[in-house]
Design a protein around this motif. Structure first.
Motif, PDB file in Angstrom:
ATOM      1  N   TYR A  79       0.837  -1.196   0.000  1.00 22.75           N
ATOM      2  CA  TYR A  79       0.000   0.000   0.000  1.00 22.75           C
ATOM      3  C   TYR A  79       0.877   1.253   0.000  1.00 22.75           C
ATOM      4  O   TYR A  79       0.591   2.224  -0.694  1.00 22.75           O
ATOM      5  N   ARG A  80       1.951   1.220   0.778  1.00 23.43           N
ATOM      6  CA  ARG A  80       2.872   2.364   0.805  1.00 23.43           C
ATOM      7  C   ARG A  80       3.480   2.599  -0.579  1.00 23.43           C
ATOM      8  O   ARG A  80       3.575   3.735  -1.043  1.00 23.43           O
ATOM      9  N   LYS A  81       3.880   1.546  -1.233  1.00 25.84           N
ATOM     10  CA  LYS A  81       4.473   1.667  -2.568  1.00 25.84           C
ATOM     11  C   LYS A  81       3.480   2.277  -3.548  1.00 25.84           C
ATOM     12  O   LYS A  81       3.859   3.049  -4.449  1.00 25.84           O
ATOM     13  N   LEU A  82       2.198   1.957  -3.394  1.00 25.61           N
ATOM     14  CA  LEU A  82       1.166   2.499  -4.257  1.00 25.61           C
ATOM     15  C   LEU A  82       0.935   3.985  -4.011  1.00 25.61           C
ATOM     16  O   LEU A  82       0.857   4.797  -4.947  1.00 25.61           O
ATOM     17  N   MET A  83       0.836   4.366  -2.738  1.00 26.03           N
ATOM     18  CA  MET A  83       0.381   5.709  -2.390  1.00 26.03           C
ATOM     19  C   MET A  83       1.492   6.743  -2.166  1.00 26.03           C
ATOM     20  O   MET A  83       1.294   7.927  -2.424  1.00 26.03           O
ATOM     21  N   ARG A  84       2.655   6.326  -1.683  1.00 25.27           N
ATOM     22  CA  ARG A  84       3.651   7.314  -1.266  1.00 25.27           C
ATOM     23  C   ARG A  84       4.091   8.247  -2.397  1.00 25.27           C
ATOM     24  O   ARG A  84       4.158   9.475  -2.189  1.00 25.27           O
ATOM     25  N   PRO A  85       4.375   7.765  -3.618  1.00 27.03           N
ATOM     26  CA  PRO A  85       4.771   8.706  -4.679  1.00 27.03           C
ATOM     27  C   PRO A  85       3.660   9.706  -5.013  1.00 27.03           C
ATOM     28  O   PRO A  85       3.943  10.847  -5.368  1.00 27.03           O
ATOM     29  N   LEU A  86       2.412   9.270  -4.894  1.00 24.72           N
ATOM     30  CA  LEU A  86       1.298  10.162  -5.185  1.00 24.72           C
ATOM     31  C   LEU A  86       1.189  11.247  -4.119  1.00 24.72           C
ATOM     32  O   LEU A  86       0.952  12.418  -4.425  1.00 24.72           O
ATOM     33  N   VAL A  87       1.358  10.850  -2.861  1.00 23.62           N
ATOM     34  CA  VAL A  87       1.293  11.820  -1.771  1.00 23.62           C
ATOM     35  C   VAL A  87       2.434  12.835  -1.894  1.00 23.62           C
ATOM     36  O   VAL A  87       2.243  14.038  -1.669  1.00 23.62           O
ATOM     37  N   MET A  88       3.603  12.373  -2.279  1.00 15.76           N
ATOM     38  CA  MET A  88       4.762  13.263  -2.408  1.00 15.76           C
ATOM     39  C   MET A  88       4.571  14.305  -3.509  1.00 15.76           C
ATOM     40  O   MET A  88       5.116  15.403  -3.438  1.00 15.76           O
ATOM     41  N   HIS A  89       3.813  13.980  -4.543  1.00 14.35           N
ATOM     42  CA  HIS A  89       3.585  14.889  -5.673  1.00 14.35           C
ATOM     43  C   HIS A  89       2.120  15.289  -5.750  1.00 14.35           C
ATOM     44  O   HIS A  89       1.589  15.507  -6.839  1.00 14.35           O
ATOM     45  N   SER A  90       1.476  15.409  -4.593  1.00 12.20           N
ATOM     46  CA  SER A  90       0.026  15.548  -4.569  1.00 12.20           C
ATOM     47  C   SER A  90      -0.474  16.769  -5.338  1.00 12.20           C
ATOM     48  O   SER A  90      -1.391  16.663  -6.152  1.00 12.20           O
ATOM     49  N   GLN A  91       0.099  17.941  -5.098  1.00  7.47           N
ATOM     50  CA  GLN A  91      -0.452  19.137  -5.739  1.00  7.47           C
ATOM     51  C   GLN A  91      -0.318  19.078  -7.250  1.00  7.47           C
ATOM     52  O   GLN A  91      -1.260  19.406  -7.976  1.00  7.47           O
ATOM     53  N   GLY A  92       0.832  18.649  -7.743  1.00 10.74           N
ATOM     54  CA  GLY A  92       1.013  18.532  -9.187  1.00 10.74           C
ATOM     55  C   GLY A  92       0.060  17.519  -9.781  1.00 10.74           C
ATOM     56  O   GLY A  92      -0.487  17.719 -10.877  1.00 10.74           O
ATOM     57  N   LEU A  93      -0.147  16.415  -9.075  1.00 14.69           N
ATOM     58  CA  LEU A  93      -1.056  15.380  -9.548  1.00 14.69           C
ATOM     59  C   LEU A  93      -2.492  15.891  -9.584  1.00 14.69           C
ATOM     60  O   LEU A  93      -3.220  15.705 -10.572  1.00 14.69           O
ATOM     61  N   VAL A  94      -2.911  16.555  -8.515  1.00 10.79           N
ATOM     62  CA  VAL A  94      -4.270  17.102  -8.452  1.00 10.79           C
ATOM     63  C   VAL A  94      -4.488  18.116  -9.567  1.00 10.79           C
ATOM     64  O   VAL A  94      -5.517  18.092 -10.256  1.00 10.79           O
ATOM     65  N   ASP A  95      -3.537  19.016  -9.771  1.00 12.63           N
ATOM     66  CA  ASP A  95      -3.710  20.042 -10.797  1.00 12.63           C
ATOM     67  C   ASP A  95      -3.788  19.419 -12.190  1.00 12.63           C
ATOM     68  O   ASP A  95      -4.507  19.928 -13.063  1.00 12.63           O
ATOM     69  N   ALA A  96      -3.065  18.325 -12.412  1.00 12.78           N
ATOM     70  CA  ALA A  96      -3.126  17.657 -13.715  1.00 12.78           C
ATOM     71  C   ALA A  96      -4.469  16.957 -13.916  1.00 12.78           C
ATOM     72  O   ALA A  96      -5.056  17.010 -14.997  1.00 12.78           O
ATOM     73  N   LEU A  97      -4.967  16.314 -12.874  1.00 13.07           N
ATOM     74  CA  LEU A  97      -6.224  15.582 -12.999  1.00 13.07           C
ATOM     75  C   LEU A  97      -7.431  16.517 -12.987  1.00 13.07           C
ATOM     76  O   LEU A  97      -8.454  16.228 -13.604  1.00 13.07           O
ATOM     77  N   PHE A  98      -7.315  17.645 -12.276  1.00 13.32           N
ATOM     78  CA  PHE A  98      -8.390  18.641 -12.262  1.00 13.32           C
ATOM     79  C   PHE A  98      -8.116  19.719 -13.309  1.00 13.32           C
ATOM     80  O   PHE A  98      -8.274  20.904 -13.055  1.00 13.32           O
TER      81      PHE A  98
END
Length: 488
Positions: free
Chosen positions: A118-137
């Motif tokens: 679960y950590r392997k799945l989520m940790r990179p996303l949490v680390m780049h959360s704002q960039g990821l959110v802005d790309a998806l939104f």
């Protein structure tokens, strides 16, 4: 003096568009058909004048994360976003549960053997959360500001969105947790769009959270409306628009309505090709809702669930998949997926001693007329024995009544359109600027435009940006930050 722009509808996207346009110095009016502003952000007292119930949305991970609301700054405007200790939980039989704590480390620890995965799945996303959110939104047409944030998505979407997802975890808890998040896609499982929602909402549980606004969702709508009015906007409630020609005096029209509603008010005016595209727009399964008033906290068999602001109630991964797939095929599930929130877990102001609101809905076939109370009560009772004895009152809203409450929810589809690959790319029709209709000065800003459903304000943001540029030659976007002199 005549106004420049009229916004039809005061849901989160309509309000977001109106705020931006008014802040840009334009004269703006809002026409809302209902007597109460807010659309999916409405709250009201149902059983007791001092107990507030959210009529549509209740929990707001997207509002906590999106660019529009980051810049608008709800906390600075007096809207406190209350964070539960556990963002969401997922009960299983035998008193077990998957628990998404705000802390990623604590979540992984609780998942035992599946913690490292679960950590392997989520940790990179949490680390780049704002960039990821802005790309998806985003408007899904522009190059993201942080393209590196998307690098971790393709492999994760393929594993979470295909049959591989059935075999990723050793424990039922981890698999069920992510299946519960996938249920927010309101469609077939597993699927690639649902995988995107798993990664988006799943990682937000450990970054900006899944908060509830203190006092109810209406507080968000009111904050938007207050800013709009402070910038000389004019708000009309109880004023439905039934014919687009009623708005001919405005230089620009922004419609927080869906494709079917646009056909209703402007069908004969639309070019044939665009009209046929709107007619092909598809709607998905519906939500049927029950508001409960209960005498005490929900007696979950797993006591940790009493710390969760949101609970996905259905059973293990296989049960969630079976329920959602049946609903997608137009069949009513015997044990439906139920999404539940007990607001007082995070916001004790929402009720009284011995009187607590509970918000719950299940997924049903589009247009289903059946009262969902028994289906939902039975599912909660399964994982919280004794729940039925705490119920003081309840009010149900079936799929057809959802549509009556909000015309954008066609057949009760609160996502304002089926969420699948084809329709995500062409929402509402496939064109470079999905907000601009072929009618001069007429724009769409509802959840039927990118980035899609949710209380994020970004559809309104992008529609307003297009109006400013194309109709008024304004390229510099206004600040959304609170005006210092107005902040208490």
């Amino acid at each position: 003096m005549a106004s420049d722009v009229v916004v039809v509808g005061s849901g989160p996207n309509g309000l977001a568009a109106a705020v931006m346009l008014a802040r840009a110095g334009l004269r703006v009016e809002i026409c809302e058909g209902a007597e109460q502003l807010g659309g999916g952000l409405r709250s009201k007292a149902l059983f007791d004048s001092e107990v507030g119930h959210d009529i549509c949305s209740a929990v707001h991970p997207m509002a906590a994360a999106s660019r529009f609301f980051r810049e608008f700054d709800l906390p600075a405007r007096g809207v406190e976003m209350c964070q539960p200790e556990i963002a969401y939980g997922h009960p299983l039989d035998g008193g077990r549960a998957g628990l998404a704590y705000r802390s990623l480390d604590r979540t992984c620890e609780a998942l035992g053997a599946d913690g490292p995965r679960y950590r392997k799945l989520m940790r990179p996303l949490v680390m780049h959360s704002q960039g990821l959110v802005d790309a998806l939104f985003s408007d899904q047409r522009s190059v993201p500001a942080d393209p590196w944030a998307l690098l971790s998505l393709p492999a994760r979407i393929l594993t979470q969105g295909t049959p591989i997802a059935r075999h990723l975890f050793h424990t039922e808890e981890a698999a069920a947790m992510l299946a519960g998040v996938a249920g927010h896609a309101v469609g077939r499982l597993p699927s690639l769009p649902a995988a995107g929602i798993i990664l988006l909402l799943g990682h937000l549980a450990h970054s900006t959270g899944w908060p509830l606004p203190r006092g109810g969702s209406q507080r968000i709508a009111n904050a938007l409306a207050d800013d709009f009015l402070a910038h000389h906007g004019i708000l009309h409630t109880g004023r439905p628009v039934t014919d687009l020609r009623e708005l001919a005096a405005f230089r620009a029209v922004v419609l927080d309505i869906g494709p079917r509603n646009l056909l209703d008010i402007a069908g004969p005016l639309l070019p044939d090709r665009y009209r046929r595209g709107l007619e092909k727009y598809r709607y998905g399964p519906a939500a049927a809702k029950v508001d409960f008033l209960v005498s005490e906290p929900i007696p979950w068999a797993n006591p940790e669930l009493r710390k969760a602001g949101t609970v996905h109630v259905c059973g293990d991964q296989a049960a969630v998949y079976a329920s959602e797939n049946a609903t997608t095929k137009g069949k009513r599930a015997e044990a439906p997926y139920v999404l539940l929130s007990e607001p007082m877990v995070a916001d004790p102001t929402r009720g009284l001693p011995g009187k607590r609101p509970v918000w719950a809905y299940c997924h049903v076939p589009n247009g289903d007329p059946v009262d969902p109370t028994e289906l939902i009560r039975r599912q909660i009772e399964r994982f919280a024995p004794g729940f039925t004895d705490t119920v003081l009152a309840s009010r149900s809203t079936n799929a057809l009544q959802q549509n009556e409450y909000n015309p954008n929810y066609v057949g009760g589809d609160i996502a304002a359109g089926a969420i699948d690959l084809r329709q995500l790319a062409g929402r509402p029709v496939l064109k470079w600027n999905p907000y601009r209709t072929p009618l001069g000065g007429v724009y769409l800003c509802s959840a039927a435009t990118p980035p899609g459903p949710g209380v994020h304000g970004m559809s309104g943001y992008f529609a307003a940006k297009s109006v400013l540029r194309n109709e008024f030659g304004i390229r510099e976007l206004p600040s959304l930050a609170p005006d210092e002199e107005r902040v208490e």
